[in-house]
Scaffold this motif. Sequence first.
Motif, PDB file in Angstrom:
ATOM      1  N   VAL A 114      28.538  34.869  46.356  1.00  0.00           N
ATOM      2  CA  VAL A 114      29.684  34.165  46.921  1.00  0.00           C
ATOM      3  C   VAL A 114      29.584  34.253  48.438  1.00  0.00           C
ATOM      4  O   VAL A 114      29.591  35.356  49.007  1.00  0.00           O
ATOM      5  CB  VAL A 114      31.021  34.779  46.446  1.00  0.00           C
ATOM      6  N   ASP A 115      29.469  33.101  49.087  1.00  0.00           N
ATOM      7  CA  ASP A 115      29.411  33.052  50.565  1.00  0.00           C
ATOM      8  C   ASP A 115      28.339  33.990  51.114  1.00  0.00           C
ATOM      9  O   ASP A 115      28.590  34.799  52.024  1.00  0.00           O
ATOM     10  CB  ASP A 115      30.775  33.400  51.171  1.00  0.00           C
ATOM     11  N   GLN A 116      27.144  33.923  50.535  1.00  0.00           N
ATOM     12  CA  GLN A 116      25.977  34.689  50.961  1.00  0.00           C
ATOM     13  C   GLN A 116      26.125  36.200  50.770  1.00  0.00           C
ATOM     14  O   GLN A 116      25.366  36.982  51.348  1.00  0.00           O
ATOM     15  CB  GLN A 116      25.643  34.377  52.431  1.00  0.00           C
ATOM     16  N   VAL A 117      27.101  36.598  49.966  1.00  0.00           N
ATOM     17  CA  VAL A 117      27.265  38.011  49.621  1.00  0.00           C
ATOM     18  C   VAL A 117      27.000  38.163  48.125  1.00  0.00           C
ATOM     19  O   VAL A 117      27.442  37.339  47.321  1.00  0.00           O
ATOM     20  CB  VAL A 117      28.681  38.520  49.973  1.00  0.00           C
ATOM     21  N   GLU A 118      26.263  39.211  47.749  1.00  0.00           N
ATOM     22  CA  GLU A 118      25.987  39.493  46.343  1.00  0.00           C
ATOM     23  C   GLU A 118      26.943  40.566  45.832  1.00  0.00           C
ATOM     24  O   GLU A 118      27.154  41.585  46.490  1.00  0.00           O
ATOM     25  CB  GLU A 118      24.544  39.981  46.160  1.00  0.00           C
ATOM     26  N   TYR A 119      27.479  40.313  44.655  1.00  0.00           N
ATOM     27  CA  TYR A 119      28.365  41.269  43.998  1.00  0.00           C
ATOM     28  C   TYR A 119      27.716  41.671  42.664  1.00  0.00           C
ATOM     29  O   TYR A 119      27.477  40.816  41.808  1.00  0.00           O
ATOM     30  CB  TYR A 119      29.744  40.655  43.753  1.00  0.00           C
ATOM     31  N   LEU A 120      27.409  42.944  42.513  1.00  0.00           N
ATOM     32  CA  LEU A 120      26.821  43.457  41.278  1.00  0.00           C
ATOM     33  C   LEU A 120      27.930  44.159  40.487  1.00  0.00           C
ATOM     34  O   LEU A 120      28.556  45.102  40.984  1.00  0.00           O
ATOM     35  CB  LEU A 120      25.702  44.444  41.585  1.00  0.00           C
ATOM     36  N   VAL A 121      28.152  43.675  39.261  1.00  0.00           N
ATOM     37  CA  VAL A 121      29.244  44.204  38.443  1.00  0.00           C
ATOM     38  C   VAL A 121      28.678  44.747  37.134  1.00  0.00           C
ATOM     39  O   VAL A 121      28.129  43.977  36.339  1.00  0.00           O
ATOM     40  CB  VAL A 121      30.293  43.118  38.122  1.00  0.00           C
ATOM     41  N   PRO A 122      28.764  46.041  36.888  1.00  0.00           N
ATOM     42  CA  PRO A 122      28.305  46.559  35.589  1.00  0.00           C
ATOM     43  C   PRO A 122      29.049  45.863  34.447  1.00  0.00           C
ATOM     44  O   PRO A 122      30.274  45.695  34.511  1.00  0.00           O
ATOM     45  CB  PRO A 122      28.657  48.053  35.660  1.00  0.00           C
ATOM     46  N   LYS A 155      26.290  47.778  50.988  1.00  0.00           N
ATOM     47  CA  LYS A 155      25.165  47.946  51.907  1.00  0.00           C
ATOM     48  C   LYS A 155      24.695  46.558  52.308  1.00  0.00           C
ATOM     49  O   LYS A 155      24.220  45.787  51.468  1.00  0.00           O
ATOM     50  CB  LYS A 155      24.034  48.724  51.230  1.00  0.00           C
ATOM     51  N   GLY A 156      24.854  46.220  53.576  1.00  0.00           N
ATOM     52  CA  GLY A 156      24.464  44.891  54.031  1.00  0.00           C
ATOM     53  C   GLY A 156      25.288  43.823  53.339  1.00  0.00           C
ATOM     54  O   GLY A 156      26.524  43.860  53.367  1.00  0.00           O
ATOM     55  N   ASN A 157      24.616  42.872  52.698  1.00  0.00           N
ATOM     56  CA  ASN A 157      25.325  41.775  52.032  1.00  0.00           C
ATOM     57  C   ASN A 157      25.458  42.002  50.527  1.00  0.00           C
ATOM     58  O   ASN A 157      25.656  41.058  49.769  1.00  0.00           O
ATOM     59  CB  ASN A 157      24.603  40.441  52.286  1.00  0.00           C
ATOM     60  N   GLN A 158      25.335  43.264  50.087  1.00  0.00           N
ATOM     61  CA  GLN A 158      25.451  43.578  48.664  1.00  0.00           C
ATOM     62  C   GLN A 158      26.597  44.552  48.410  1.00  0.00           C
ATOM     63  O   GLN A 158      26.767  45.530  49.132  1.00  0.00           O
ATOM     64  CB  GLN A 158      24.155  44.196  48.125  1.00  0.00           C
ATOM     65  N   TRP A 159      27.338  44.256  47.350  1.00  0.00           N
ATOM     66  CA  TRP A 159      28.363  45.154  46.848  1.00  0.00           C
ATOM     67  C   TRP A 159      27.979  45.610  45.436  1.00  0.00           C
ATOM     68  O   TRP A 159      27.496  44.810  44.635  1.00  0.00           O
ATOM     69  CB  TRP A 159      29.708  44.445  46.723  1.00  0.00           C
ATOM     70  N   LEU A 160      28.223  46.867  45.116  1.00  0.00           N
ATOM     71  CA  LEU A 160      28.251  47.328  43.734  1.00  0.00           C
ATOM     72  C   LEU A 160      29.704  47.637  43.423  1.00  0.00           C
ATOM     73  O   LEU A 160      30.319  48.506  44.057  1.00  0.00           O
ATOM     74  CB  LEU A 160      27.392  48.572  43.531  1.00  0.00           C
ATOM     75  N   ILE A 161      30.258  46.909  42.465  1.00  0.00           N
ATOM     76  CA  ILE A 161      31.661  47.093  42.103  1.00  0.00           C
ATOM     77  C   ILE A 161      31.772  48.252  41.119  1.00  0.00           C
ATOM     78  O   ILE A 161      31.155  48.244  40.055  1.00  0.00           O
ATOM     79  CB  ILE A 161      32.247  45.796  41.508  1.00  0.00           C
ATOM     80  N   LEU A 162      32.548  49.258  41.491  1.00  0.00           N
ATOM     81  CA  LEU A 162      32.724  50.451  40.666  1.00  0.00           C
ATOM     82  C   LEU A 162      33.945  50.348  39.762  1.00  0.00           C
ATOM     83  O   LEU A 162      33.914  50.829  38.629  1.00  0.00           O
ATOM     84  CB  LEU A 162      32.863  51.693  41.556  1.00  0.00           C
ATOM     85  N   GLU A 163      35.016  49.737  40.267  1.00  0.00           N
ATOM     86  CA  GLU A 163      36.252  49.638  39.496  1.00  0.00           C
ATOM     87  C   GLU A 163      36.990  48.359  39.864  1.00  0.00           C
ATOM     88  O   GLU A 163      37.201  48.076  41.046  1.00  0.00           O
ATOM     89  CB  GLU A 163      37.164  50.838  39.761  1.00  0.00           C
ATOM     90  N   ILE A 164      37.368  47.593  38.861  1.00  0.00           N
ATOM     91  CA  ILE A 164      38.198  46.398  39.066  1.00  0.00           C
ATOM     92  C   ILE A 164      39.645  46.794  38.815  1.00  0.00           C
ATOM     93  O   ILE A 164      39.995  47.262  37.726  1.00  0.00           O
ATOM     94  CB  ILE A 164      37.768  45.262  38.119  1.00  0.00           C
TER      95      ILE A 164
END
Length: 260
Positions: free
Chosen positions: A108-116, A222-231
Motif C-alpha cells: 500500500v503506497d510503496q509500503v509492505e505490510y506482512l501479516v501472519p 524497518k524501512g518500508n516494511q511492517w510486520l504486524i504483531l497485533e490487529i
Amino acid sequence: MPEDLTLHWLAGVEQDDKKGWQVRIVTRGVSSGEFAMWRVPIGLFPVLALGYSFSDGRLLPITYGEYSEVIIPNLAEGEEINSSDIPPELYSFEGKSQGVQRLLRYRVDQVEYLVPTMELIRSLFLHNKTLANHIMQPGGIMTLFRPVEPGFHPRLQLDYTQQMPVRSLKRPFILEFSWLAVDPDGQRAWDSVYERTFKQKYMTFDPPDLHDCGIKFRGVRKGNQWLILEISEFTGKRVPCRAPSKSPDMTAGVLCRSFW
C-alpha cells in the motif's frame, strides 16, 4: 524464580492424544533471550497476540512495537509468503529456523505490510473462547446457531444453541457473528481455515473478499516494511441485513432469540 516471557511467535496448531486442538507458541525469555516452545489449549487463541509479555501467568503492560493503521484495498489479494521470507533485520529469530508459518503480504503506497495468517484468523474470527474451540472443527460454526439461508436478509433472526454462552451475546459480538454465520464471504473464509490447515505444520486460510479494510495495529517497522504483531481494530465487514428500526431487542438489524 521463573523469568518473564514474551510471546515471540505462533507456530501452527496440532491435535493432542485426545484429539483436542492446541496452539504451538514460541516464547522468549525477557532476561535470557532463550526461546522455548509450548503447547496451550486452542481456547486461549483469542488472547495470543505477538509481543505480549507474561510474569507468573499474569499479562504485563504491552511495551513492544509501534502503533499505526492502514487501509488494505482488498484483503483477498494478499500474497502468501513463508516466515522464512521475513528479513532478520525486521524481526529476529536470533539465527534459529524461522519455520514454515504463513503470512500475507500487502503493498500500500510503496509500503509492505506482512501479516501472519494466524493473527488475521485471530482478529477476524476468534472473538471468544467458544469460537476458538470450534475453528478447527469441520463446519464447527454451524453447531452454534440454527442455520439460515446465506446472504442478505432484510430482517435477520439468529437462534443460538446452548453451546453459545449467554454472556457472549453483546452487541459487538452479535454483529461479528452475523457476518461469520450468514455472509457467504464470512462463511467461506471460516470454513477454509480447517480445510487448508488440517494436517499442515502451519495455519492458513482463504481471506475474504473485503474491500477498503481499515486496520489499526501494533507492529515493528524497518524501512518500508511492517510486520504486524497485533490487529486491534478491523473494519470493512458488512452486517448481512438492513439497518433496524429503533427496537430494544435489535442489534443493527439482527434479532437475537432464545437458545434451543
